[in-house]
Design a protein around this motif. Structure first.
Motif, short mmCIF file in Angstrom:
data_model
loop_
_atom_site.label_atom_id
_atom_site.label_comp_id
_atom_site.label_asym_id
_atom_site.label_seq_id
_atom_site.Cartn_x
_atom_site.Cartn_y
_atom_site.Cartn_z
N ILE A 1 -4.54 2.65 -5.51
CA ILE A 1 -4.91 1.41 -4.94
C ILE A 1 -6.13 1.54 -4.11
O ILE A 1 -6.39 2.78 -3.57
N VAL B 1 -4.58 6.63 2.04
CA VAL B 1 -4.67 5.73 0.84
C VAL B 1 -5.69 6.58 -0.07
O VAL B 1 -5.47 6.40 -1.38
N GLU B 2 -6.56 7.03 0.53
CA GLU B 2 -7.51 7.87 -0.44
C GLU B 2 -6.94 9.10 -0.97
O GLU B 2 -7.70 9.67 -1.54
N GLU C 1 -5.59 3.60 12.02
CA GLU C 1 -6.25 3.10 10.43
C GLU C 1 -7.07 4.09 9.93
O GLU C 1 -7.17 4.23 8.68
N PHE D 1 -9.96 -1.72 5.65
CA PHE D 1 -8.80 -2.12 6.85
C PHE D 1 -9.64 -3.06 7.90
O PHE D 1 -10.75 -3.49 7.60
N ARG E 1 -16.25 2.01 -0.42
CA ARG E 1 -15.32 3.01 -0.68
C ARG E 1 -14.08 2.49 -1.24
O ARG E 1 -13.48 3.38 -2.05
N ALA E 2 -13.66 1.28 -1.06
CA ALA E 2 -12.54 0.84 -1.62
C ALA E 2 -12.75 0.74 -3.43
O ALA E 2 -12.00 0.93 -3.92
N ALA F 1 0.83 -1.38 0.03
CA ALA F 1 0.09 0.15 0.06
C ALA F 1 0.81 1.27 0.00
O ALA F 1 0.32 2.33 -0.36
N MET G 1 -7.96 0.07 -0.14
CA MET G 1 -7.75 -0.82 0.84
C MET G 1 -8.75 -1.03 1.92
O MET G 1 -9.41 0.07 2.11
#
Ligand SMILES: Nc1ncnc2c1ncn2[C@@H]1O[C@H](COP(=O)(O)OP(=O)(O)OP(=O)(O)O)[C@@H](O)[C@H]1O
Ligand SMILES: Nc1ncnc2c1ncn2[C@@H]1O[C@H](COP(=O)(O)OP(=O)(O)OP(=O)(O)O)[C@@H](O)[C@H]1O
Ligand SMILES: O=P(O)(O)OC[C@H](O)CO
Ligand SMILES: [Mg+2]
Ligand SMILES: [Mg+2]
Lengths: 338, 399, 283, 269, 338
Positions: free
Chosen positions: A77, D167-168, D160, A81, A146-147, A50, A79
């Motif tokens: 990418i 990540v976003e 997290e 969690f 969301r991913a 990631a 992810m």
């Protein structure tokens, strides 16, 4: 192109090698499971992919591009969690479009994509709720939503189901797999639950102490464990390993029968009735051996019984290296039945 | 020209309203001058504010402060003498000399009197009548006061006092009261240059002894401290038949009293006497020449006979110039209300108020000593000795 | 993103209004400012005069009694209040409100109200005493009662504030623990003594430290009620500092007095961070 | 379990509550009745608002209100912004000297600006800000309490969530604004209320640095107004007193539930 | 005597009947499991037995004595809470002897009993630690130690294992059961995990919405579910229920075979390989049916298969009441095979 390739990747935490020279490839559109006991480096590996951690060695490529030095955002990418990491102050809809807002996607497009994604994950009617008002399964789907809204080709998941109860876990696992296949995503999925690994994966990478212990299809891991470690890790209860000279003889509980004569003498220690089957824990010459029987076993603790199995189901490992030994016979049989 | 003026209020009544009204009238007559009058608390607060503001670099251009703050203000290099600012020095002569006394040092005039007072004795005529005393006759001597006070004390069934004979305030300006007693006892409290105090002089001690005796021996005054601020209310509520207080409270008492009362000069021991009191105008050094000019103009306006008379009638303070008493309004007022001139008449017995260097500190030492004595924590002698010692330490630097 | 950049604005202000003033105070305590504005190094002179200053010692002692009078009682009351309003008692909301309200009121306003309570003769307290045939008492004018009066008022003002902390802590205690104790046969008092109170220790510590700091900081009421009198019987250190610095305009001596206050507060800090935090059980 | 209360205890709790409200009740009584009833209680006493009207006209309370509101808002905004940034630095960044820097911040928990009046006065003087509202606010703008509290809260935000935001594609400030700040809301509310009530009520420092009506907050105004020397009668002082505390009291009554809860959720201790 | 009897016990929370006319008995020295879905009233029932809540109706007796109005302390029970409820500021030893101190047991006796109990639960070397320094399993054992040192004949446990991971859970379950049998305690054990119920209980009480749905031995619940609810609750995967006219036909996945001919036509939807066996989810006329097969099934999604089962394994329920129907044939067979 969205295959993921790790090439001699390493990561140290201080003196500890959390990830140690790991190479692996997740084919485009496939689901690869990282499996292994707690602390073996699964999460670290995923986080390296990631971009949430810096590598200490090796390279990572996604879709053929070297991404080793890119930020998480640049790697395109998505992810999921372990605890979903839903933003508790945002509604379902806001959670799903979070990344689009950050990236300043126009409102119209956001709405359009949200609608599509909400349909896919079946949250159309819950968009206004807060995460705290959702059930575990619904939360999972928000995280999935969301991913996927980013339309990243690669999705990483870190034990996404470990917080759910057994029933929900079972449902969600089917759902994730279906979605992954439908959208053709390349997915890396971390778990320490072998059932999850076995039922979902195209390919399983079993890790141990930061290294790859075995890399293969679920069937391979089950039917042809490369090491005693793999043998012991896979199966409930796991494979029995009986020490015999310089070898370990491996035999799965479901392949042992209680017979009236012949076979090895054993004594019953405890019996567990699970409903559909029972687990009978016996001892052969001081070594524990569990046996699985269909239905309600009538064995009682203290009984003396005799155990037998088909030699074709026997696995053999070197006592020292714990590596698999391939007697020609077994090999031949495996190919025949495989 | 913009002027900022701090002023204190130490007496009852709508004083801020009166000041605001006078200021706005002045502004109307002098369109080029704008005066911001800031009410800054009591005398101590106002002095504190003015000093603090000056050190912070934003002093007011003029202030009403205690006439006795003069040494401290000079020491701090805060003020300018008036002499250079006025063209006609005969102006200084218009005021009662007793009021000018504090402000004239080394031949220079540092301040102009404004809200000036002496201490007077207020008595409740109805209570006197009830105690079978002549309601028109106030005590003239200490002994008389103690005796009459004894008769005036009233107790309820369970033996609790419901009315005291006399009260002399021991907070706020205790040094002022002590000075009055000392003078009457024939003792002055300070020297001319303001660097010595005479707290341990036997007659000073005697003055405090008398004060303490009023409560502890004669039982005509409550024990513990008597609050400057609430004493007037006590008197108005009938909790005490006599009180010593500033004449500045006269109008407030007059307006609120539901009984007949009289005002008299303080009783005598060796002599009659009261220190003067109250506030003067000061002009600050840091003000620009135009501002200083404007300030003088303002002061002149505020102390002109008509205004002095008006101010006196509205508050009870002594009008600062004899001329004020000759204005028709004042004459008419004094006729109908003779109490209005008692304080002025007392000026003939008056002495300048205790004025020394570091007066804030010295006042605290004296006040503490008085409080220690009246609360019984120390004998008057000891208390004053301690205060003298501390005062000497502080004043040593000014010798 | 540089962390120091984020810290910068707060750091500048902290330096300007906490750290620099602390150092400047210490420095000024070794100097005096002459009338003409120049400074002169006087070494420990100010400390010597402080040692000889009876008012300073009086203020220090008063501060000690003030702390001793207010802290234990207000903490104990706060705990009691918290335990009460943590229960499903009838009118719980009202009780919480009643206990807490004094803490949101300005001390200045509160002092005005209490000043009237303590006014001799016609004040509320004396009126009440009058009903029982007692005579008036000069509460704030008598050195023997003035401190007690201020202490009562401050307890009234502070207890509700501390209650909130206890309430928060109580709500975080798992009810399981009390139930487990009940199953084991412990009485309510035993459970409080052995379970609840020890578990509230971190809160008690936090509250106590706050109370100590407050006892050095609270002087607003003196301005309204006693001005430190009579005869300094109610002077507290900070009030004396204020008086010296601003009424007497003696900033060098004020700095010396402030150093004492700083030493006291630093001692409190040392006790807290150096000792107590390590010894008390945190969950 | 915790439902059972001895009736005696309930009585005691109520008595204490009434005792605790008595001073306030008295203030209202006296403010709402003619002066004659300020010290004597009679059920037949007539009610009046005149004391308020008179107090209002005797001193520039309108101006004082305005000053106080400006002051409180200024401090609150400053504290929130500065504390947020600093707390973020302490909570989520590793940097050399962070330990010492944090200890230096904590120092202000013990040694608050309230005790450094003398030097702070000089400082404000040097800055030429005396007798202004910012002068009252400045020493309090960086609040150790706020920094400490927010740091604790920020630290409890699951890593997290931050990683999810990264990540976003969110940057550090976006993460602060979109993740940390909204999640710390109870802390902000609790801190905000504490701060507002503290500075609404603060007295000594504003007394020192302000001289004029234009800068004075309510508390100083009240103290100057109510100085007993002036012999204002009790009814009017209590009316002014009630006026001074009314907004805060009113806000507290309205928000007490949220306040208490935020306080508890913020886990201040 | 330490049997526990609940007689028509009820408890309301406001309008909600959390426990609704429950009657049951836990025999002396036996382990009774309260099983049921979340919110069915298990914990409430247990807390009623402990005396932590007031009854709204009925009576509770322990060892023949009516304890309905006694305090928890007077009931002489011990209890293990779901979260263990260890006192965090007390050491392991102090936690264990807490009750003895409350009851003013002498120091000497306390120490002696502590030593004995520490041996039983295997905490001998950890006595000085604080709970926060223990692993989950160790904490569990402290809670157990505290429960048994009182030598109460009755022990209540509320989901004591739900916080543990699978492996530890498995170990602890064996341990608790062994201890309960060794000490001859009467135990009421609350869980929502049917595996726990099946493997530990002498008797299982399955609850639903505050009422007792079925009360029987584990075998009875598995082999002869009294209602469709029980049937659906027990077994992984649970019993298939196929609607047929006014009946529901129940058949467990492990009792269905895939046959070459005859049987019912079905289509395979998904296949899950669990290693030792596989679960094949099929559809018969739109109704889902899962089938359990040993080993790696070769069935593929989309396959058309035929399913068959022995009529003797069939259960029948009334479509409306969901109550079990007993065809004479089944009944006879059950007795024969039971
Ligand atoms: N930030 C970190 N700092 C130091 N050590 C770490 C850090 N993160 C992980 N480790 C160590 O690295 C090793 C691998 O950790 P990792 O989280 O990858 O394990 P895992 O396989 O995901 O285990 P689990 O199944 O328990 O989540 C562990 O021994 C862990 O203690
Ligand atoms: N103190 C309470 N106040 C109000 N309702 C309650 C209370 N305790 C429990 N309930 C309600 O009573 C019902 C039964 O609760 P109980 O805790 O007994 O369920 P449970 O079977 O233990 O569930 P779980 O497996 O989730 O623990 C639930 O609907 C619950 O919401
Ligand atoms: O109340 P005043 O204005 O008369 O002044 C009092 C005395 O002068 C105090 O020194
Ligand atoms: Mg992990
Ligand atoms: Mg429960």
């Amino acid at each position: 192109m969205s295959a993921i390739t790790l090439d001699h990747v390493s990561k140290n935490w201080g003196p500890m090698r959390a990830v140690d020279d790991v190479s692996l490839t997740a084919e485009e559109g496939s689901l690869l499971v990282l499996l292994g006991p707690s602390g073996c480096g699964k999460s670290t590996t995923l986080r390296l992919i990631a971009g949430l951690e810096q590598l200490d060695g090796g390279t990572i490529a996604i879709g053929g591009t070297d991404v080793t030095n890119l930020t998480p955002a640049q790697r395109k990418i998505s992810m999921v969690f372990q605890s979903y990491a839903l933003f508790p102050h945002l509604s379902v809809a806001e959670n799903i479009v979070f990344g689009l807002r950050v990236r300043r996607v126009s409102r119209a497009e956001r709405d359009a994509r949200l609608k599509r994604v909400a349909d896919i994950v079946g949250l159309g009617r819950l968009l206004e709720r807060k995460p705290s008002q959702l059930s575990g399964g619904q939360r999972q789907r928000v995280a999935l939503g969301r991913a996927i809204i980013a339309e990243a080709r690669v999705c990483l998941m870190d034990e996404p189901l470990s917080n759910l109860d057994a029933k929900l876990r079972h449902e969600m696992r089917t759902e994730i797999r279906a979605l992954q296949q439908r959208l053709g995503m390349t997915m890396v999925y971390v778990t320490h639950d072998q059932t999850e690994a076995m039922t979902m994966a195209d390919r399983v990478v079993l890790m141990r102490d930061g290294r790859v212990e075995q890399n293969g299809s679920p069937e391979e891991l089950y039917n042809r464990p490369a090491t005693a470690f793999t043998a012991r890790f896979i199966g409930t209860p796991p494979m029995n390993l009986i020490s015999q000279g310089d070898r370990l003889i491996g035999i799965r509980p479901e392949h042992i029968q209680i017979v009236a004569q012949d076979g090895q003498a054993a004594r019953v220690k405890t019996v567990e009735h699970l409903g559909a089957d029972s687990i009978i824990l016996c001892e052969i010459a001081g070594q524990p051996v569990s046996v699985r029987q269909d239905g309600f076993s009538k064995a009682q603790p203290g009984d003396d019984v005799r155990l037998a199995w088909d030699a074709g189901h026997e696995h053999q490992f070197d006592q020292k290296s714990e590596r698999r030994l391939e007697p020609m016979l077994n090999e031949a049989r495996r190919i025949a039945t495989g | 020209v913009d002027l900022t003026m701090y002023y204190p209020v130490a007496v009852g009544g709508p004083v801020t309203k009166i000041i605001d009204d006078m200021v706005s009238r002045f502004e109307k007559e002098n369109a080029d001058i704008k005066v911001t009058a800031v009410y800054a608390g009591n005398y101590t607060d106002t002095m504190t504010k003015a000093m603090t503001a000056m050190k912070g670099g934003q002093p007011p251009q003029l202030s009403v402060l205690l006439s006795t703050d003069v040494f401290t203000l000079m020491d701090e290099n805060a003020i300018v003498p008036m002499d250079g600012l006025v063209t006609d020095k005969s102006w200084f002569k218009e005021f009662y000399p007793a009021f000018m006394a504090n402000g004239q040092i080394d031949g220079k005039t540092w301040s102009i009197p404004f809200q000036r007072s002496t201490i007077v004795l207020y008595w409740n005529k109805d209570a006197f009548k009830e105690a079978a005393l002549d309601p028109e006759k106030a005590p003239a001597t200490w002994d008389e006061m103690a005796k009459m006070a004894k008769k005036l004390v009233k107790k309820d069934a369970s033996g609790n006092t419901t009315r005291w004979g006399v009260e002399i305030p021991t907070t706020g300006y205790a040094y002022w009261m002590l000075q009055a007693l000392a003078i009457e006892n024939g003792q002055k409290l300070m020297n001319e240059p303001g660097n010595e105090v005479y707290l341990t002089a036997p007659k000073t001690v005697g003055a405090l002894d008398y004060w303490v005796d009023l409560s502890r021996k004669h039982n005509v005054m409550p024990t513990g401290t008597i609050d400057w601020a609430t004493l007037r209310t006590d008197f108005l509520e009938g909790k005490t038949a006599m009180m010593w207080h500033t004449t500045g409270n006269l109008t407030a008492v007059k307006d609120a009293a539901k009984f007949n009362f009289g005002v008299a000069m303080l009783p005598a021991k060796e002599r009659r006497g009261s220190p003067t009191g109250g506030g003067n105008f000061y002009i600050f050094k840091s003000a620009s020449p135009e501002q200083q000019k404007a300030a003088v103009k303002f002061i002149q306006w505020m102390t002109a006979p008509e205004r002095a008379a008006e101010w006196s009638m509205k508050t009870g303070y002594v009008a600062v110039s004899p001329a004020a008493y000759q204005t028709p309004a004042m004459e008419a007022y004094a006729k109908g209300f003779p109490a209005a001139t008692v304080a002025r008449d007392q000026l003939e017995h008056a002495v300048p108020e205790l004025s020394v260097h570091e007066n804030g500190r010295i006042y605290k030492f004296v006040g503490d000593a008085v409080q220690a004595a009246v609360t019984g924590a120390q004998k008057p002698q000891e208390a004053l000795a301690a205060a003298q010692q501390q005062a000497d330490r502080v004043l040593r630097a000014y010798k | 993103m540089n962390a120091w950049l984020l810290l910068l604005p707060a750091a500048v202000l902290l330096l300007a209004f906490t750290h620099y003033p602390i150092l400047a105070t210490i420095r000024h305590s070794f100097f005096i400012t002459r009338r003409n504005g120049t400074e002169a190094f006087v070494c420990l002179d100010s400390y010597h005069s402080m040692a000889a200053d009876p008012i300073f010692w009086r203020a220090l002692a008063n501060n000690f009694w003030f702390a001793l009078g207010t802290i234990p009682t207000s903490i104990a009351l706060a705990l009691l209040m918290a335990i009460w309003v943590n229960r499903n008692m009838r009118g719980r909301g009202f009780l919480r409100l009643a206990y807490f309200t004094p803490t949101v009121l300005p001390m200045i306003a509160v002092a005005n109200i209490w000043l009237f309570f303590y006014t001799p003769d016609y004040g509320l307290l004396d009126q009440l005493r009058g009903l029982f045939g007692f005579g008036g008492w000069n509460w704030l004018g008598d050195p023997s009662t003035v401190m007690g009066c201020l202490i009562v008022m401050v307890i009234w003002k502070e207890a509700g504030f501390f209650m909130i902390f206890y309430l928060a802590a109580l709500q975080q205690l798992s009810p399981d623990l009390e139930e487990a104790a009940a199953v084991e046969g412990a009485s309510r008092w035993y459970t409080f003594r052995r379970i609840t109170f020890p578990l509230l220790m971190p809160t008690t510590l936090f509250v106590a430290i706050n109370a100590v700091i407050n006892s050095f900081k609270l002087v607003d009421h003196l301005v309204i009620m006693t001005k430190g009198g009579p005869n300094n019987a109610s002077t507290l250190l900070l009030y004396y500092i204020y008086e010296v610095a601003f009424t007497f305009q003696d900033s060098a001596y004020a700095a010396t007095l402030t150093v004492v206050l700083l030493v006291l507060l630093s001692t409190v800090a040392l006790i807290k961070f150096g000792y107590l935090d390590r010894r008390i059980h945190y969950q | 379990m915790n439902g059972r209360t001895h009736p005696l205890e309930a009585v005691a709790a109520w008595l204490l509550a009434l005792l605790w409200l008595a001073p306030l009740a008295y203030a209202f009584w006296s403010a709402l009745h003619p002066a004659a009833y300020a010290t004597s209680f009679s059920l037949s006493a007539p009610w009046t608002l005149e004391n308020f009207a008179r107090a209002w006209h005797q001193a520039p309370f309108g101006r004082y209100y305005l000053n106080t509101v400006i002051l409180v808002v200024l401090i609150l905004i400053g504290q929130l912004v500065l504390s947020t940034l600093a707390a973020y630095a302490f909570a989520r960044f590793k940097f050399k000297g962070s330990g010492i820097a944090f200890a230096l911040v904590l120092l202000q928990l013990m040694i608050m600006p309230d005790v450094l009046i003398v030097e702070n006065y000089r400082m404000i003087g040097k800055l030429g800000l005396l007798d202004t509202i910012p002068a009252i606010a400045l020493p309090y703008l960086a609040s150790a309490f706020g920094i400490f509290l927010l740091r604790q809260t920020f630290k409890s935000v699951p890593l997290e969530l931050v990683e999810a935001a990264r990540v976003e594609g969110a940057g550090p400030l976006q993460i602060l604004w979109r993740v940390y700040v909204p999640l710390a809301r109870p802390t902000y509310v609790a801190f905000g209320l504490v701060s507002v009530s503290y500075h609404w009520n603060n007295f000594l420092w504003p007394l020192i640095v302000t001289n004029s009506v234009e800068a004075r907050p309510l508390t100083v105004g009240l103290a100057v107004f109510g100085a007993p020397e002036t012999g204002v009668d009790w009814s009017i002082i209590t009316a002014a007193t009630v006026m001074t505390m009314a907004p805060l009291l009113f806000a507290f009554l309205l928000f007490q539930r949220q306040f208490v809860q935020s306080f508890m959720r913020a886990g201040i201790r």
